[in-house]
Design an enzyme around this catalytic site. Structure first.
Site, PDB file in Angstrom:
ATOM      1  N   CYS A 183       0.957  -1.250   0.077  1.00  0.00           N
ATOM      2  CA  CYS A 183      -0.044   0.128  -0.158  1.00  0.00           C
ATOM      3  C   CYS A 183       0.677   1.314  -0.038  1.00  0.00           C
ATOM      4  O   CYS A 183       0.175   2.466   0.043  1.00  0.00           O
ATOM      5  CB  CYS A 183      -0.879   0.021   1.225  1.00  0.00           C
ATOM      6  N   TRP A 185       2.550   4.391   1.181  1.00  0.00           N
ATOM      7  CA  TRP A 185       2.290   5.609   1.984  1.00  0.00           C
ATOM      8  C   TRP A 185       1.001   5.747   2.180  1.00  0.00           C
ATOM      9  O   TRP A 185       0.495   6.589   2.836  1.00  0.00           O
ATOM     10  CB  TRP A 185       3.104   6.879   1.885  1.00  0.00           C
ATOM     11  N   GLU A 208       8.917   2.037   7.554  1.00  0.00           N
ATOM     12  CA  GLU A 208       8.894   3.347   7.380  1.00  0.00           C
ATOM     13  C   GLU A 208       7.332   3.860   6.856  1.00  0.00           C
ATOM     14  O   GLU A 208       6.710   4.508   7.108  1.00  0.00           O
ATOM     15  CB  GLU A 208       9.870   3.986   6.496  1.00  0.00           C
ATOM     16  N   CYS A 366      15.512   4.107 -16.041  1.00  0.00           N
ATOM     17  CA  CYS A 366      14.086   3.650 -15.918  1.00  0.00           C
ATOM     18  C   CYS A 366      12.988   4.627 -16.997  1.00  0.00           C
ATOM     19  O   CYS A 366      12.104   3.864 -17.783  1.00  0.00           O
ATOM     20  CB  CYS A 366      13.649   3.727 -14.535  1.00  0.00           C
TER      21      CYS A 366
END
Length: 395
Positions: A183, A185, A208, A366
């Site tokens: 999920c 933050w 965190e 990326c």
């Protein structure tokens, strides 16, 4: 017997000249450690590579992605020009090493992500610290592909668009039980609870992230509507959900655990329940990259589209909708890369230059990879058994 270092340097340079000659799709200039300059391609150079030290022929042959990635991190190589352009020029040349799998990369495809190993891998990347991510993500703290309804959308607007786009596809009804695997933050589960009045559960392996989502739930007084757990999806027991969503998580599962992922999702879904899988995909065989695996996402594996669709069919899931967001992720990463550079004064207070160059390379490479079509990203919507209650059309 004394060793003539310059002799070995000359051998490396001769090899490097031949290796670089047809490696890029754009004209470029190379400056070697002894001051010699070479131009490759026709026309004005689009960028310049500066080699401060010899690069070992043996290392290049063994694993070019790792060798050049580490050389950039440690400043053996510098770039005059756009780092994204350099990587894009490699991807646009179908003969470059970025289109081949090294033996080391293939080995990464068969390593097993146990419960313990998965937790270690996730914490390697996501537990760097919320303060670090807050510096260059948008205000929603969303660390996944955004959705740009207009190229002029801000990153925050595009991330909210993505949440809205995803929740609409799920066809939520008031009172539904929603699970978000990985999920982050918490933006999606918080939005789902507030706007769709569902019971939202988020799970993460990042300490965190877990702490931050707890803070957000309490701050918005959503304790009766949103729950977050520090747990692996395989550890959820005796729970059922009407909807399961997973954004940017299955890339961490590993090739050998993809079948397990769909098995668990089916166990978690009620009959007729719907799941949305949002993940990076490859066109042909699934992919890894040894440098990314070592420094950025240990244990990661990018599945091929055909792998995922076949597994859905194997588990008797009904594929309802597939959408590519490739260009959206390229643009998202360009926003992140720009934000990262703007935040360098703060980042440098806690991170060294090797870390900074590592993340700069990661974000720009990326972006180039998505923009060049080397990899893609898709949203797959599927149901457990037949579902005849979803809207007739996507709109």
């Amino acid at each position: 017997m004394a060793v003539n270092i310059s002799q070995f340097s000359n051998v490396d340079k001769i090899f490097l000249k031949g290796f670089l000659k047809n490696l890029f799709s754009d004209p470029l200039q190379i400056e070697f450690w002894d001051g010699e300059v070479e131009n490759y391609g026709n026309g004005d150079a689009k960028f310049k590579l500066i080699f401060h030290e010899p690069i070992s022929k043996t290392d290049i042959v063994k694993d070019p992605s790792m060798t050049f990635g580490e050389a950039y991190m440690t400043r053996k190589i510098d770039i005059d020009g756009s780092l994204e352009d350099v990587v894009a020029s490699l991807y646009n040349n179908k003969e470059s090493f970025l289109h081949t799998h090294t033996q080391l990369a293939k080995l990464g495809m068969i390593l097993s992500n146990s419960l313990k190993k998965s937790k270690e891998n996730i914490r390697h990347h996501y537990d760097i610290g919320n303060d670090f991510y807050r510096l260059w993500l948008d205000e929603t703290l969303t660390y996944s592909c955004a959705y740009f309804k207009s190229p002029n959308d801000s990153l925050a607007k595009a991330q909210r668009n993505k949440i809205e786009h995803t929740l609409k596809k799920l066809g939520l009804s008031e009172g539904d039980a929603l699970l978000d695997i990985g999920c982050g933050w918490g933006e999606l589960i918080l939005t789902a609870a507030k706007e769709y009045h569902v019971k939202a559960t988020g799970i993460t392996l990042s300490t965190e992230q877990y702490k931050k989502v707890q803070e957000r739930i309490k701050a918005e007084n959503l304790q009766n509507h949103v729950d977050v757990q520090l747990i692996d999806y395989r550890e959820l027991k005796n729970q059922k959900f009407d909807r399961v969503v997973s954004i940017g998580m299955v890339e961490h599962v590993g090739k050998n655990h993809l079948d397990e992922y769909f098995t668990v999702v089916n166990q978690l879904l009620n009959e007729g329940g719907v799941s949305l899988l949002h993940c990076i995909t490859s066109i042909e065989d699934g992919a890894t990259n040894s440098w990314i695996d070592k420094y950025i996402f240990p244990g990661g594996y990018i599945p091929a589209m055909k792998e995922l669709v076949r597994l859905m069919a194997d588990h008797r899931n009904y594929l309802l909708d597939v959408e590519s967001l490739r260009r959206h992720y390229g643009k998202t990463l360009e926003h992140w890369a720009k934000n990262f550079e703007n935040a360098l004064p703060e980042i440098r207070k806690t991170k060294d230059e090797t870390f900074i160059r590592m993340w700069r390379l990661y974000l720009n490479s990326c972006a180039a990879s998505f923009n060049c079509g080397n990899i893609d990203i898709h949203q797959f919507l599927f149901s457990k058994g037949v579902n005849n209650t979803l809207p007739w059309v996507r709109a």
